[in-house]
Design a protein around this motif. Structure first.
Motif, PDB file in Angstrom:
ATOM      1  N   LEU A 258      -3.877  -2.146  -5.305  1.00 41.27           N
ATOM      2  CA  LEU A 258      -3.338  -1.007  -4.578  1.00 41.27           C
ATOM      3  C   LEU A 258      -2.070  -0.490  -5.247  1.00 41.27           C
ATOM      4  O   LEU A 258      -1.435  -1.186  -6.050  1.00 41.27           O
ATOM      5  CB  LEU A 258      -3.030  -1.403  -3.126  1.00 41.27           C
ATOM      6  N   ARG A 259      -1.687   0.723  -4.878  1.00 43.28           N
ATOM      7  CA  ARG A 259      -0.426   1.275  -5.354  1.00 43.28           C
ATOM      8  C   ARG A 259       0.736   0.506  -4.746  1.00 43.28           C
ATOM      9  O   ARG A 259       0.611  -0.054  -3.650  1.00 43.28           O
ATOM     10  CB  ARG A 259      -0.343   2.754  -4.990  1.00 43.28           C
ATOM     11  N   PRO A 260       1.895   0.486  -5.454  1.00 44.51           N
ATOM     12  CA  PRO A 260       3.009  -0.351  -4.990  1.00 44.51           C
ATOM     13  C   PRO A 260       3.403  -0.106  -3.541  1.00 44.51           C
ATOM     14  O   PRO A 260       3.637  -1.061  -2.786  1.00 44.51           O
ATOM     15  CB  PRO A 260       4.140   0.012  -5.962  1.00 44.51           C
ATOM     16  N   ARG A 261       3.506   1.154  -3.111  1.00 42.32           N
ATOM     17  CA  ARG A 261       3.931   1.422  -1.739  1.00 42.32           C
ATOM     18  C   ARG A 261       2.919   0.893  -0.730  1.00 42.32           C
ATOM     19  O   ARG A 261       3.278   0.271   0.265  1.00 42.32           O
ATOM     20  CB  ARG A 261       4.155   2.922  -1.550  1.00 42.32           C
ATOM     21  N   MET A 262       1.622   1.131  -1.001  1.00 44.24           N
ATOM     22  CA  MET A 262       0.584   0.654  -0.102  1.00 44.24           C
ATOM     23  C   MET A 262       0.530  -0.871  -0.109  1.00 44.24           C
ATOM     24  O   MET A 262       0.350  -1.510   0.941  1.00 44.24           O
ATOM     25  CB  MET A 262      -0.767   1.230  -0.513  1.00 44.24           C
ATOM     26  N   ALA A 263       0.686  -1.482  -1.289  1.00 47.94           N
ATOM     27  CA  ALA A 263       0.676  -2.946  -1.371  1.00 47.94           C
ATOM     28  C   ALA A 263       1.841  -3.545  -0.581  1.00 47.94           C
ATOM     29  O   ALA A 263       1.689  -4.574   0.092  1.00 47.94           O
ATOM     30  CB  ALA A 263       0.745  -3.385  -2.826  1.00 47.94           C
ATOM     31  N   ALA A 264       3.016  -2.896  -0.634  1.00 49.31           N
ATOM     32  CA  ALA A 264       4.162  -3.393   0.129  1.00 49.31           C
ATOM     33  C   ALA A 264       3.893  -3.331   1.629  1.00 49.31           C
ATOM     34  O   ALA A 264       4.252  -4.258   2.375  1.00 49.31           O
ATOM     35  CB  ALA A 264       5.406  -2.576  -0.230  1.00 49.31           C
ATOM     36  N   LEU A 265       3.258  -2.246   2.079  1.00 44.44           N
ATOM     37  CA  LEU A 265       2.914  -2.149   3.505  1.00 44.44           C
ATOM     38  C   LEU A 265       1.935  -3.247   3.913  1.00 44.44           C
ATOM     39  O   LEU A 265       2.040  -3.821   5.009  1.00 44.44           O
ATOM     40  CB  LEU A 265       2.322  -0.769   3.796  1.00 44.44           C
ATOM     41  N   VAL A 266       0.961  -3.536   3.049  1.00 43.74           N
ATOM     42  CA  VAL A 266       0.000  -4.603   3.345  1.00 43.74           C
ATOM     43  C   VAL A 266       0.715  -5.946   3.444  1.00 43.74           C
ATOM     44  O   VAL A 266       0.442  -6.750   4.354  1.00 43.74           O
ATOM     45  CB  VAL A 266      -1.101  -4.644   2.263  1.00 43.74           C
ATOM     46  N   LEU A 267       1.655  -6.213   2.544  1.00 42.22           N
ATOM     47  CA  LEU A 267       2.384  -7.489   2.582  1.00 42.22           C
ATOM     48  C   LEU A 267       3.205  -7.628   3.853  1.00 42.22           C
ATOM     49  O   LEU A 267       3.233  -8.703   4.471  1.00 42.22           O
ATOM     50  CB  LEU A 267       3.288  -7.608   1.355  1.00 42.22           C
ATOM     51  N   VAL A 268       3.866  -6.553   4.254  1.00 37.16           N
ATOM     52  CA  VAL A 268       4.662  -6.600   5.486  1.00 37.16           C
ATOM     53  C   VAL A 268       3.767  -6.826   6.691  1.00 37.16           C
ATOM     54  O   VAL A 268       4.074  -7.647   7.583  1.00 37.16           O
ATOM     55  CB  VAL A 268       5.482  -5.300   5.649  1.00 37.16           C
TER      56      VAL A 268
END
Length: 471
Positions: free
Chosen positions: A40-50
């Motif tokens: 995923l793109r960095p912003r979307m990946a960060a949301l998934v991690l959170v």
């Protein structure tokens, strides 16, 4: 979808795979976060991690047995593991993580162990020094490393396979009945062999997985290993199966036997997948080489149109089938002047552009183009043409080929001489058809070029001759 996969695997691990001491044989939820960082793109990946961090904390709180501090520490350390593993995985394995390749599997195994070792070292040191955990630190660290490393090794391929089949807003399942049957058979055999711990069914799981690896793509066999590992770990955690019978206290179920057993399942399917995959890749390469050789044998290297032999074969099939259509022989007028003024490289570029334009003119009617050599081309256009329609076709082709070309930064116009003959009107040989088209072409040249001639059959008592069509 990755958040849902994380939550589902987290629930299964907490409530079914964890034993009475709070230990799991392997921890698969981290694979969903790793795939998010890889695909995923960095912003979307960060949301998934959170989202996964919050969901993991809620599940730990609901499951009980862990204090809020310990629960948050475990959740945060899961994120630490994938943050360490993701850049190394992308660097050494690629975003697809094709574990069927021995080198990539070895690299990913080292990455999983290294990231789990860093995560476990931070976790054990925090528990031992700050939280006063009395568990022997080395044993705790070893269990933690094997648990989380196995989670990545076993679950990441399955999550990647699921993501490949998914589309925005829906999941597309590619149902392969034979592979589904083998997958279900492996799972059922696992359940039966662990429920009946005294039976020899436990020994038949390895050949079942091997059979699946021979018949299915790597995604199927690696997914089967994940499900087999999940059921085997869950049943062992509930005191069922041969491993639980050998170790009533649970020590063998963890680092002593269960985790090496799960790793051995991977070692069964991966060499087979690699061998089968290499064979398939070799077969594809041979087929591509065969296709390239066949293309080179039947097509002109410069223009990629049919060569003379291939085009004559097409004409023979047209004659044999009495297929109606028009054969055009086309010669570029004063091509030598193009070569002399612009150079031979520009001349080759011009021939390529000329052939592309000619293909475009005839392909919309199912026609084909061949290069007979030098600046001479031939085309066949199928269809029932009258003499008037054939004349209109020749005019259209002649006008289109006269449109200027831009070659080597120079705009240049050329004309073409065309000889045409209609097929399907009488029984003649392919050689005679070629002779008629060639005769019409040379009649066009003799008449001053930049035009066309349509070959017509003369009276029976006269010698065949081309008839010029007035433009």
């Amino acid at each position: 979808m990755l958040v849902a996969v994380f939550g589902l695997s987290c629930l299964i691990s907490r409530f079914f795979v964890t034993d009475a001491f709070g230990y799991s044989s392997f921890w698969p939820p981290n694979a969903a976060m790793l795939v998010a960082l890889l695909r995923l793109r960095p912003r979307m990946a960060a949301l998934v991690l959170v989202a996964c961090l919050a969901l993991n904390f809620e599940i730990n709180s609901f499951a009980g047995g862990l204090s809020p501090t310990v629960s948050f520490l475990a959740c945060a350390l899961n994120v630490v593991q994938v943050l360490v593993a993701a850049p190394m995985t992308r660097r050494f394995c690629g975003a697809t993580i094709d574990l069927t390749r021995p080198r990539r599997f070895a690299a990913f195994t080292i990455i999983a162990l290294l990231s789990a070792a860093i995560e476990a070292a931070i976790g054990v040191a925090t528990e031992y020094m700050l939280l006063g955990d009395a568990t022997p630190p080395v044993r705790e660290w070893m269990q933690w490393v094997l648990c989380d490393a196995l989670g990545l090794l076993l679950a990441t391929p399955a999550v990647l396979a699921l993501l490949r089949y998914a589309r925005p807003g829906q999941v597309v399942w590619r149902v392969e009945k034979e592979n589904v049957a083998l997958l279900v058979s492996c799972i059922m055999l696992t359940i039966l062999s662990f429920v009946w711990g005294r039976s020899p069914l436990f020994l038949f799981l390895y050949p079942a997985l091997a059979m699946l690896a021979f018949h299915a793509r790597p995604a199927w066999s690696l997914t089967a290993v994940f499900f087999v590992s999940t059921f085997a770990s869950a049943l062992s955690a509930w005191g069922l199966g041969p491993i639980a019978r050998l170790s009533p206290d649970g020590s063998l179920m963890r680092e002593g036997m269960m985790q090496p057993y799960l790793f051995s399942l991977l070692l069964v399917v991966l060499p087979i997948n690699n061998a089968v995959g290499e064979k398939r890749r070799d077969t594809r390469r041979l087929l591509m080489m065969k296709a390239n050789l066949e293309h080179a044998a039947t097509h002109d290297m410069l223009t990629s149109t049919m060569n003379r032999q291939k085009f004559e074969t097409v004409l023979k099939s047209v004659v044999d089938a009495m297929q109606p259509g028009v054969v055009l022989f086309i010669d570029i007028d004063d091509f030598k002047g193009v070569n002399d003024s612009l150079g031979h490289q520009a001349g080759d570029a011009f021939l390529k552009a000329f052939s592309v334009r000619l293909r475009d003119l005839v392909s919309w009617r199912g026609g084909c183009v061949g290069r007979f050599g030098g600046d001479e081309f031939a085309a066949f256009i199928p269809g029932a043409f009258s003499a008037v329609e054939c004349e209109a076709l020749c005019i259209m082709v002649s006008d289109a080929l006269r449109t200027p070309y831009c070659i080597a930064g120079v705009t240049r116009s050329v004309t073409a001489s065309i000889g045409a003959v209609m097929t399907g009107m009488d029984r003649i040989t392919a050689d005679e058809l070629i002779h008629r088209a060639d005769t019409a072409l040379y009649a066009t040249k003799a008449a001053g070029r930049d035009g066309y001639m349509l070959f017509r059959e003369p009276a029976a008592d006269l010698v065949p001759f081309p008839v010029s069509e007035t433009r």
